[in-house]
Design an enzyme around this catalytic site. Structure first.
Site, PDB file in Angstrom:
ATOM      1  N   ASP A   1      -8.786  -1.958 -25.858  1.00 25.95           N
ATOM      2  CA  ASP A   1      -9.457  -0.289 -26.773  1.00 25.95           C
ATOM      3  C   ASP A   1      -9.906   0.270 -25.590  1.00 25.95           C
ATOM      4  O   ASP A   1      -9.629   1.411 -25.427  1.00 25.95           O
ATOM      5  CB  ASP A   1      -9.033  -1.177 -28.490  1.00 25.95           C
ATOM      6  CG  ASP A   1      -8.115  -1.689 -28.611  1.00 25.95           C
ATOM      7  OD1 ASP A   1      -8.254  -2.438 -29.808  1.00 25.95           O
ATOM      8  OD2 ASP A   1      -6.927  -1.542 -28.195  1.00 25.95           O
TER       9      ASP A   1
ATOM     10  N   PRO B   1       0.838  -1.284  -0.324  1.00 24.08           N
ATOM     11  CA  PRO B   1       0.030   0.402   0.439  1.00 24.08           C
ATOM     12  C   PRO B   1       0.909   1.141   0.133  1.00 24.08           C
ATOM     13  O   PRO B   1       0.328   2.033  -0.553  1.00 24.08           O
ATOM     14  CB  PRO B   1      -0.814  -0.192   1.329  1.00 24.08           C
ATOM     15  CG  PRO B   1      -0.350  -1.682   1.417  1.00 24.08           C
ATOM     16  CD  PRO B   1       0.741  -1.894   1.221  1.00 24.08           C
TER      17      PRO B   1
ATOM     18  N   ARG C   1      -2.243  -8.987 -20.314  1.00 23.67           N
ATOM     19  CA  ARG C   1      -2.949  -9.131 -21.681  1.00 23.67           C
ATOM     20  C   ARG C   1      -2.503  -7.596 -22.979  1.00 23.67           C
ATOM     21  O   ARG C   1      -2.790  -7.636 -23.313  1.00 23.67           O
ATOM     22  CB  ARG C   1      -4.403  -7.956 -20.956  1.00 23.67           C
ATOM     23  CG  ARG C   1      -5.125  -8.607 -20.008  1.00 23.67           C
ATOM     24  CD  ARG C   1      -5.949  -7.847 -19.757  1.00 23.67           C
ATOM     25  NE  ARG C   1      -7.350  -7.312 -20.542  1.00 23.67           N
ATOM     26  CZ  ARG C   1      -7.748  -8.069 -21.282  1.00 23.67           C
ATOM     27  NH1 ARG C   1      -8.549  -9.119 -20.630  1.00 23.67           N
ATOM     28  NH2 ARG C   1      -8.844  -7.071 -21.910  1.00 23.67           N
TER      29      ARG C   1
ATOM     30  N   GLU D   1       3.352  -7.456   8.760  1.00 30.38           N
ATOM     31  CA  GLU D   1       3.161  -6.308   8.940  1.00 30.38           C
ATOM     32  C   GLU D   1       4.560  -5.847   7.467  1.00 30.38           C
ATOM     33  O   GLU D   1       3.993  -4.403   6.839  1.00 30.38           O
ATOM     34  CB  GLU D   1       3.692  -5.853   9.768  1.00 30.38           C
ATOM     35  CG  GLU D   1       2.876  -5.589  11.119  1.00 30.38           C
ATOM     36  CD  GLU D   1       1.643  -5.770  10.901  1.00 30.38           C
ATOM     37  OE1 GLU D   1       0.750  -5.991  11.131  1.00 30.38           O
ATOM     38  OE2 GLU D   1       1.443  -4.640  10.555  1.00 30.38           O
TER      39      GLU D   1
HETATM   40  N1  LIG Z   1      -3.025  -2.838  -1.194  1.00 28.47           N
HETATM   41  C1  LIG Z   1      -1.891  -3.763  -1.814  1.00 28.47           C
HETATM   42  N2  LIG Z   1      -1.466  -3.563  -3.510  1.00 28.47           N
HETATM   43  O1  LIG Z   1      -0.510  -3.577  -3.213  1.00 28.47           O
HETATM   44  N3  LIG Z   1       0.317  -4.150  -1.550  1.00 28.47           N
HETATM   45  C2  LIG Z   1      -1.424  -3.876  -1.284  1.00 28.47           C
HETATM   46  C3  LIG Z   1      -1.194  -4.741   0.422  1.00 28.47           C
HETATM   47  O2  LIG Z   1      -2.325  -4.894   1.099  1.00 28.47           O
HETATM   48  N4  LIG Z   1      -0.503  -5.400   0.604  1.00 28.47           N
HETATM   49  C4  LIG Z   1      -0.269  -5.964   2.001  1.00 28.47           C
HETATM   50  C5  LIG Z   1      -0.258  -5.059   2.858  1.00 28.47           C
HETATM   51  C6  LIG Z   1       0.907  -6.434   4.053  1.00 28.47           C
HETATM   52  C7  LIG Z   1       1.160  -7.511   4.062  1.00 28.47           C
HETATM   53  O3  LIG Z   1       2.887  -7.963   4.207  1.00 28.47           O
HETATM   54  C8  LIG Z   1       0.283  -7.191   2.400  1.00 28.47           C
END
Ligand SMILES: Nc1nonc1C(=O)N[C@@H]1CC[C@H](O)C1
Length: 247
Positions: free
Chosen positions: A169, A89, A154, A116
């Protein structure tokens, strides 16, 4: 194109990638997906891959060494240079523009966090970029990796058939939301198909669809209009849509 997935559950991503467009692209030799599990490189009887966070607080953090060893094995498995992406995130948003950029890369490694997250020192030393698929917290990066692989696959030449290319497209070209779609029956208790779509007038249908795209984008994702390159005709269609909507 080669994808290397570093995950405690690599089979999860390999499974997802074995179906649909990604699976077909694999069968056509357009891409391959290879899993690497840090636990295979963890030491000790318990083969630990995580530990408690310094400074206290909830959850666990993925250890440096198992990941570092898995990354080293991944790099050694193929001489091709590889771009290492961490899904989290805290990353930059995955947009179609980013997908287009990634689709040109010969090899991408996707690091999937659990718990975490990952010790920051590993990220600083090994990761080229962090990407997020949205502002929410998943239990692991694997689903995010599958989303990225699908969107990138894709765009590989030969991955889509004609109908699928048309869908691509309609989203791909202009950064607007798609128009509504209808199929049989013409009349239904839920409503009727818009007359214009039955008219056979291809110019009128194209206008209607463009106006619906512009109008829906204005209503649902107005910020996308700031990025879109609208023609004078687009602006006229949008003004007309807005004036009708606001009547
Ligand atoms: N939103 C997202 N976009 O890509 N990855 C996430 C996501 O929430 N990852 C998690 C956070 C802690 C755990 O390690 C994996």
């Amino acid at each position: 194109m080669r994808f290397d997935i570093l995950s405690l559950f690599p089979e999860f991503v390999e499974q997802i990638s074995a179906h649909g467009v990604v699976g077909r692209a694999g069968e056509r030799g357009l891409l391959s997906v290879h899993g690497w599990n840090p636990r295979d490189y963890a030491e000790g009887n318990y083969r630990r891959v995580d530990d408690r966070p310094f400074g206290g607080g909830p959850g666990m953090v993925m250890l440096i060494e198992p990941l570092r060893a898995a990354l080293a094995a991944m790099r050694a498995a193929d001489p091709a240079p590889v771009r290492v992406i961490y899904l989290s995130p805290q990353g930059r948003p995955l947009t179609q523009a980013k997908v287009r950029q990634l689709a040109f890369m010969p090899r991408i490694a996707l690091l999937c966090g659990r718990y975490e997250g990952v010790d920051e020192r590993l990220l600083q030393a090994e990761v080229d970029e962090e990407i997020s698929i949205g502002d929410y917290v998943l239990s692991g990066g694997e689903l995010a990796a599958a989303v990225l692989i699908d969107a990138v696959a894709r765009l590989q030449e030969g991955a889509l058939n004609d109908a699928e290319s048309a869908v691509q497209d309609s989203f791909e070209g202009d950064g607007l939301l798609d128009c509504p779609h209808y199929t049989r029956p013409v009349e239904h208790a839920l409503g009727s198909v818009p007359e214009v779509l039955l008219s056979g007038n291809h110019a009128a249908i194209a206008y209607w669809r463009r106006q619906q795209s512009l109008g829906r984008t204005w209503l649902r994702r107005p910020e996308l209009l700031n990025e879109a390159e609208l023609s004078k005709g687009d602006r006229a269609l949008l003004d007309d849509f807005r004036s009708r909507w606001l009547q």
